[in-house]
Design a protein around this motif. Structure first.
Motif, PDB file in Angstrom:
ATOM      1  N   LEU A 197       0.840  -1.192   0.000  1.00 39.09           N
ATOM      2  CA  LEU A 197       0.000   0.000   0.000  1.00 39.09           C
ATOM      3  C   LEU A 197       0.877   1.245   0.000  1.00 39.09           C
ATOM      4  O   LEU A 197       1.852   1.315   0.754  1.00 39.09           O
ATOM      5  N   CYS A 198       0.505   2.216  -0.828  1.00 35.64           N
ATOM      6  CA  CYS A 198       1.235   3.473  -0.904  1.00 35.64           C
ATOM      7  C   CYS A 198       0.369   4.673  -0.548  1.00 35.64           C
ATOM      8  O   CYS A 198       0.896   5.782  -0.410  1.00 35.64           O
ATOM      9  N   ASP A 199      -0.938   4.444  -0.423  1.00 41.08           N
ATOM     10  CA  ASP A 199      -1.855   5.569  -0.251  1.00 41.08           C
ATOM     11  C   ASP A 199      -3.134   5.071   0.425  1.00 41.08           C
ATOM     12  O   ASP A 199      -3.552   3.926   0.190  1.00 41.08           O
ATOM     13  N   ILE A 209       6.636   7.258  -0.036  1.00 38.19           N
ATOM     14  CA  ILE A 209       7.469   7.443  -1.225  1.00 38.19           C
ATOM     15  C   ILE A 209       7.948   8.886  -1.310  1.00 38.19           C
ATOM     16  O   ILE A 209       7.140   9.825  -1.271  1.00 38.19           O
ATOM     17  N   ASP A 210       9.249   9.057  -1.424  1.00 40.98           N
ATOM     18  CA  ASP A 210       9.854  10.367  -1.658  1.00 40.98           C
ATOM     19  C   ASP A 210      10.041  10.542  -3.163  1.00 40.98           C
ATOM     20  O   ASP A 210      10.846   9.847  -3.784  1.00 40.98           O
ATOM     21  N   HIS A 211       9.257  11.447  -3.757  1.00 40.22           N
ATOM     22  CA  HIS A 211       9.331  11.681  -5.201  1.00 40.22           C
ATOM     23  C   HIS A 211      10.207  12.874  -5.564  1.00 40.22           C
ATOM     24  O   HIS A 211      10.229  13.305  -6.723  1.00 40.22           O
ATOM     25  N   SER A 212      10.905  13.426  -4.618  1.00 41.81           N
ATOM     26  CA  SER A 212      11.716  14.620  -4.906  1.00 41.81           C
ATOM     27  C   SER A 212      12.882  14.279  -5.822  1.00 41.81           C
ATOM     28  O   SER A 212      13.374  13.146  -5.849  1.00 41.81           O
ATOM     29  N   ARG A 247      15.671  16.248   3.194  1.00 42.13           N
ATOM     30  CA  ARG A 247      15.263  15.985   4.571  1.00 42.13           C
ATOM     31  C   ARG A 247      13.779  16.257   4.753  1.00 42.13           C
ATOM     32  O   ARG A 247      13.050  15.468   5.386  1.00 42.13           O
ATOM     33  N   GLU A 248      13.307  17.356   4.182  1.00 37.33           N
ATOM     34  CA  GLU A 248      11.881  17.685   4.295  1.00 37.33           C
ATOM     35  C   GLU A 248      11.021  16.661   3.561  1.00 37.33           C
ATOM     36  O   GLU A 248       9.972  16.243   4.060  1.00 37.33           O
ATOM     37  N   ALA A 249      11.484  16.237   2.364  1.00 39.65           N
ATOM     38  CA  ALA A 249      10.713  15.265   1.598  1.00 39.65           C
ATOM     39  C   ALA A 249      10.624  13.930   2.334  1.00 39.65           C
ATOM     40  O   ALA A 249       9.560  13.287   2.368  1.00 39.65           O
ATOM     41  N   ILE A 250      11.722  13.507   2.936  1.00 39.07           N
ATOM     42  CA  ILE A 250      11.722  12.240   3.665  1.00 39.07           C
ATOM     43  C   ILE A 250      10.843  12.345   4.911  1.00 39.07           C
ATOM     44  O   ILE A 250      10.107  11.407   5.257  1.00 39.07           O
ATOM     45  N   ASP A 251      10.906  13.494   5.601  1.00 44.94           N
ATOM     46  CA  ASP A 251      10.048  13.687   6.776  1.00 44.94           C
ATOM     47  C   ASP A 251       8.578  13.612   6.392  1.00 44.94           C
ATOM     48  O   ASP A 251       7.762  13.009   7.109  1.00 44.94           O
ATOM     49  N   ASN A 252       8.219  14.215   5.262  1.00 41.04           N
ATOM     50  CA  ASN A 252       6.821  14.172   4.806  1.00 41.04           C
ATOM     51  C   ASN A 252       6.402  12.741   4.470  1.00 41.04           C
ATOM     52  O   ASN A 252       5.290  12.314   4.803  1.00 41.04           O
ATOM     53  N   ALA A 253       7.300  12.004   3.790  1.00 39.49           N
ATOM     54  CA  ALA A 253       6.988  10.612   3.452  1.00 39.49           C
ATOM     55  C   ALA A 253       6.829   9.771   4.714  1.00 39.49           C
ATOM     56  O   ALA A 253       5.964   8.890   4.786  1.00 39.49           O
ATOM     57  N   LEU A 254       7.655  10.062   5.728  1.00 39.44           N
ATOM     58  CA  LEU A 254       7.559   9.323   6.988  1.00 39.44           C
ATOM     59  C   LEU A 254       6.235   9.595   7.689  1.00 39.44           C
ATOM     60  O   LEU A 254       5.591   8.678   8.224  1.00 39.44           O
ATOM     61  N   ASP A 304       3.450  10.471   6.208  1.00 40.97           N
ATOM     62  CA  ASP A 304       2.403   9.828   5.402  1.00 40.97           C
ATOM     63  C   ASP A 304       2.309   8.335   5.706  1.00 40.97           C
ATOM     64  O   ASP A 304       1.208   7.790   5.879  1.00 40.97           O
ATOM     65  N   VAL A 305       3.448   7.663   5.754  1.00 43.64           N
ATOM     66  CA  VAL A 305       3.419   6.212   5.945  1.00 43.64           C
ATOM     67  C   VAL A 305       3.032   5.852   7.379  1.00 43.64           C
ATOM     68  O   VAL A 305       2.420   4.801   7.616  1.00 43.64           O
ATOM     69  N   THR A 306       3.356   6.714   8.334  1.00 43.22           N
ATOM     70  CA  THR A 306       2.935   6.461   9.714  1.00 43.22           C
ATOM     71  C   THR A 306       1.416   6.514   9.824  1.00 43.22           C
ATOM     72  O   THR A 306       0.790   5.662  10.478  1.00 43.22           O
ATOM     73  N   ARG A 307       0.804   7.508   9.166  1.00 42.80           N
ATOM     74  CA  ARG A 307      -0.667   7.591   9.153  1.00 42.80           C
ATOM     75  C   ARG A 307      -1.273   6.372   8.456  1.00 42.80           C
ATOM     76  O   ARG A 307      -2.269   5.809   8.913  1.00 42.80           O
ATOM     77  N   LEU A 308      -0.659   5.975   7.340  1.00 43.70           N
ATOM     78  CA  LEU A 308      -1.183   4.833   6.592  1.00 43.70           C
ATOM     79  C   LEU A 308      -1.092   3.544   7.409  1.00 43.70           C
ATOM     80  O   LEU A 308      -2.049   2.761   7.461  1.00 43.70           O
TER      81      LEU A 308
END
Length: 279
Positions: free
Chosen positions: A10-12, A40-43, A58-65, A67-71
């Motif tokens: 699952l990605c989303d 997924i970090d798409h940057s 760093r910001e992109a990875i934090d955002n991906a983290l 997202d995946v924690t919520r998922l």
């Protein structure tokens, strides 16, 4: 032979119905369900301002983290009430270029992967990568679920698309646990060539092999009635009341199918029934 490890990636959050289908199949097969949640970090580093690459990544990875924690939380909440299901859930963050190898390593040790139709409307952009990574990098068969079609277990009827190819035969071998449970399995041969390996008896040797495995098998040889094989397979599946289509995946290259189309790509776009793919 049976499926004892079933993987779903699952990605989303929009893919949560896929989780329900995978859980239903795992319960029916008495299998362990492994759920892999990906952030997924798409940057792309080349698009950051000069000197800003470390901060942007760093910001992109934090955002991906995040997202995946919520998922993962949604997944665990959804599966918490499952009584007869054995399951586990893990999460990981990866850049888009590393998705295939990460999924492939997990799929390599699964008996079957369950994914949503990757080209369906509303699917995340990474759905195609997840499906192809399981097939190619993981060498794992994949059961594709249309958005509004949960797997019927055991299947009442199965259409097997038989074109005498190695990919089709591989899919049939990997689908044997489901084929044995079906009330009826039709080997559908569309416009078989007279010079092919089976010549005047297309599907005959395969039907004999499956019958020896306890599969209730019949053969249908059909004339080609349109430009796209996928359209005819879908019509035939409806005519015989099939719950599942089994077919070989990507007899042509993925690049060619992406540009020009092909039976696999078209089935993934159009199928109203679950499609079992292997190669």
């Amino acid at each position: 032979m049976s499926y004892k490890t079933i993987l779903t990636v699952l990605c989303d959050p929009s893919q949560l119905p896929q989780l329900d289908g995978a859980a239903a199949l795992a319960t029916a097969q008495d299998a362990h369900l492994e759920v892999l949640c990906l952030g997924i970090d798409h940057s792309q580093a080349g698009y950051f301002f000069p000197g800003g690459t470390p901060y942007g990544l760093r910001e992109a990875i934090d955002n991906a983290l995040q997202d995946v924690t919520r998922l993962e939380t949604m997944v665990r909440d959804r599966l918490a009430a499952a009584i007869d299901l054995r399951w586990s859930c893990e999460s990981a963050v990866t850049q888009s270029g590393g998705m295939a190898s990460l999924i492939g390593m997990r799929a390599r040790f699964a008996d079957l992967a369950v994914q949503s139709a990757p080209y369906a409307q509303g699917q995340p952009q990474d759905a195609v990568t997840a499906t192809e990574a399981a097939l190619f990098e993981g060498g794992c068969p994949v059961l594709i679920l249309p958005r509004d079609a949960a797997p019927v277990m055991p299947p009442r009827g199965v259409l097997v698309a038989w074109n005498q190819s190695p990919e089709a035969l591989a899919a049939i071998r990997r689908a044997l646990p489901l084929l044995r449970q079906a009330r009826m399995v039709e080997l559908t041969c569309i416009d078989p060539g007279r010079s092919g390996p089976e010549r005047s008896d297309p599907g005959g040797a395969l039907a004999q092999m499956l019958t020896r495995h306890g599969v209730r098998t019949q053969v249908a040889v059909l004339a080609r009635s349109g430009p796209r094989i996928s359209d005819q397979l879908n019509r035939r599946a409806t005519e015989i009341g099939a719950d599942l289509v089994v077919m070989g995946a990507y007899g042509h290259s993925r690049l060619r199918q992406a540009i020009l189309g092909g039976a696999t790509r078209n089935m993934l776009e159009q199928a109203a029934l679950p499609v079992f793919l292997a190669r």
